[in-house]
Scaffold this motif. Sequence first.
Motif, PDB file in Angstrom:
ATOM      1  N   SER A 354      54.322   3.799  34.602  1.00  0.00           N
ATOM      2  CA  SER A 354      53.339   5.164  34.499  1.00  0.00           C
ATOM      3  C   SER A 354      54.025   6.172  35.246  1.00  0.00           C
ATOM      4  O   SER A 354      54.848   6.014  36.138  1.00  0.00           O
ATOM      5  CB  SER A 354      51.919   5.183  34.815  1.00  0.00           C
ATOM      6  OG  SER A 354      51.685   4.804  36.078  1.00  0.00           O
ATOM      7  N   ASN A 355      53.727   7.446  34.736  1.00  0.00           N
ATOM      8  CA  ASN A 355      54.186   8.776  35.526  1.00  0.00           C
ATOM      9  C   ASN A 355      55.638   8.902  35.331  1.00  0.00           C
ATOM     10  O   ASN A 355      56.619   9.261  36.170  1.00  0.00           O
ATOM     11  CB  ASN A 355      53.839   8.582  37.125  1.00  0.00           C
ATOM     12  CG  ASN A 355      53.965  10.000  37.676  1.00  0.00           C
ATOM     13  OD1 ASN A 355      53.676  11.272  37.158  1.00  0.00           O
ATOM     14  ND2 ASN A 355      54.579  10.137  38.749  1.00  0.00           N
ATOM     15  N   LYS A 385      51.278   8.886  24.633  1.00  0.00           N
ATOM     16  CA  LYS A 385      51.173   9.269  26.025  1.00  0.00           C
ATOM     17  C   LYS A 385      52.571   8.735  26.630  1.00  0.00           C
ATOM     18  O   LYS A 385      52.685   7.539  27.090  1.00  0.00           O
ATOM     19  CB  LYS A 385      50.037   8.233  26.702  1.00  0.00           C
ATOM     20  CG  LYS A 385      49.751   8.472  28.165  1.00  0.00           C
ATOM     21  CD  LYS A 385      48.612   7.931  28.596  1.00  0.00           C
ATOM     22  CE  LYS A 385      48.151   8.072  29.975  1.00  0.00           C
ATOM     23  NZ  LYS A 385      48.058   9.678  30.564  1.00  0.00           N
ATOM     24  N   ASN A 388      53.908   6.919  29.881  1.00  0.00           N
ATOM     25  CA  ASN A 388      53.652   5.553  29.892  1.00  0.00           C
ATOM     26  C   ASN A 388      54.531   4.569  29.190  1.00  0.00           C
ATOM     27  O   ASN A 388      55.053   5.180  27.936  1.00  0.00           O
ATOM     28  CB  ASN A 388      52.478   5.306  29.746  1.00  0.00           C
ATOM     29  CG  ASN A 388      51.246   5.728  30.780  1.00  0.00           C
ATOM     30  OD1 ASN A 388      50.866   4.948  31.479  1.00  0.00           O
ATOM     31  ND2 ASN A 388      51.076   7.051  30.868  1.00  0.00           N
TER      32      ASN A 388
END
Length: 543
Positions: A354-355, A385, A388
């Motif tokens: 993530s990020n 998303k 991710n």
Amino acid sequence: MLSAGLRMLNGEIRMSGLKRGSDELLSQTAAVSNGGIMTPKPGHKENNNDAKKVKLDRNLNNPSRVVHVRNIPNEAMETDIINLGIPFGRITNVLLLKGKNQAFLEMADETAASKMVNYYNNSGVPVIRGRTVYVQFSNHKELKTDSTHPGSISTQAALQAAQALTNKIETQGGPNTVLRVIVDNQVYPITLDVLYQIFSRVGKVLKIITFTKNNTFQALIQYPDVITAQAAKLSLDGQNIYNSCCTLRIDYSKLTNLNVKYNNDKSRDFTNPTLPTGDQGLDSLGIGGAMGMMGSPFTGLPSLGSPLTAAYSAAGGFPLGAFALSHATSATLGLGGVRLPSQQSFGGCVLLVSNLNEEMVTPDALFTLFGVYGDVVRVKILFNKKDNALVQMSEPHQAQLALTNLDKIKVYGKEIRVNLSKHQVVQMPREGQQDAGLTKDFTNSQLHRFKKPGSKNYQNIFPPSATLHLSNIPASVTEEEIKDAFQNTGGKVIAFKFFQKDRKMALIQMGSVEESVNALIKMHNYQLTDSSHLRVSFSKSTI
């Protein structure tokens, strides 16, 4: 005794000059099982299951230096049979009857054979490749096998290896029930549960205490008796837990008993499950809760090899594979290591990343970065998303290694987070499903670093660093050309140095770890010439 005319040749047996299959030999010579004679019913054709159907005479009161072993698995080798007898004395001969799932082991004298039979009938449980076998005296007083035919070469090599090990036992002395285990060249995480699964394959493990000394992972492991501890040392000393790394070095401890106060991820008394964990939070969970937090112990480990595998293989018995040992020879052998099929060992093979910098990161970029720590099978950047992604590694320990090294590393200006995913696999998009090329399968990629068992790449796995190791550099490419290419990745080249002994390799130091990470993503597999592609990895060195 077995007939002087008994000969094994190409998997069959010759007796008194007549070629016979092993079934016929057993029926003609009234072969023994557990010391008793097997007599087939009139007109009944023997098959491989007859030994299990016949009532066996447990001939315990008639010692012989020949020991009979039955119920052996089909894949058993002479080395497996010999390994059962090594702790008890010198072995002089072995005869394996694969078609009957039986074998004979000849010891140097009746005393050694008696120790072996008494131990396995009263204390220990003999196991070969995961199957419990049965050990008794044979009615035969000696084995006479022809040592001149080609098929006996591997057997002779295994017997010579057994002799070498026996000599070592006689001179080293000091065996007791507690072993001291050191894990050398530790690349992957090793836990108490890993050790338990490995060492319990040899016999019942009573207690384990783990600790770190001189930056090296160590453990004390207690067995119920000296024989089992001795067998574990002989079977496991020098083995690699994983390909070309995490090598077990085993000695006898000066301690004769371990005092375990807590059952947790550092110590365990398997005879007393009621011990506290030593941590208030873990105590409230109970031992099962603590175990769950540590991750499930390994399941499905392949059967351990024997100390004779290397010699047997060198003689042409079978290819070197998982847990092959080099006890019998002084030369270092290329060992295969063990591959763990269990998806539960470290929680699975899939990582949630993530990020991410969604403007910069691609499936290929994640494949290259995570590929430093294992072979990436699939990558999926989430469609709704895009900061991710799911990254599926080929094995659980590779996922754990990637998580340990890449979590909180800056990639394209953002500190990524790496966690284990609840998913067991990354699904490819269904036909017609909107994906925009965000999911990619790398199963057949030519860029996997660890597809070859025993690859040297296992020995060169390091955390991200500002210095990169370069290889596969053609002689025609200059230092300036390489530095210019790395400058174009957006970072600054601080230093560069070719290896003195091998100009195909070099070190290049970037301005920061982040610049080095970005450079590795862009420059690994970079085409230097028409036929040469650069190989890039993190280095532990500095220039």
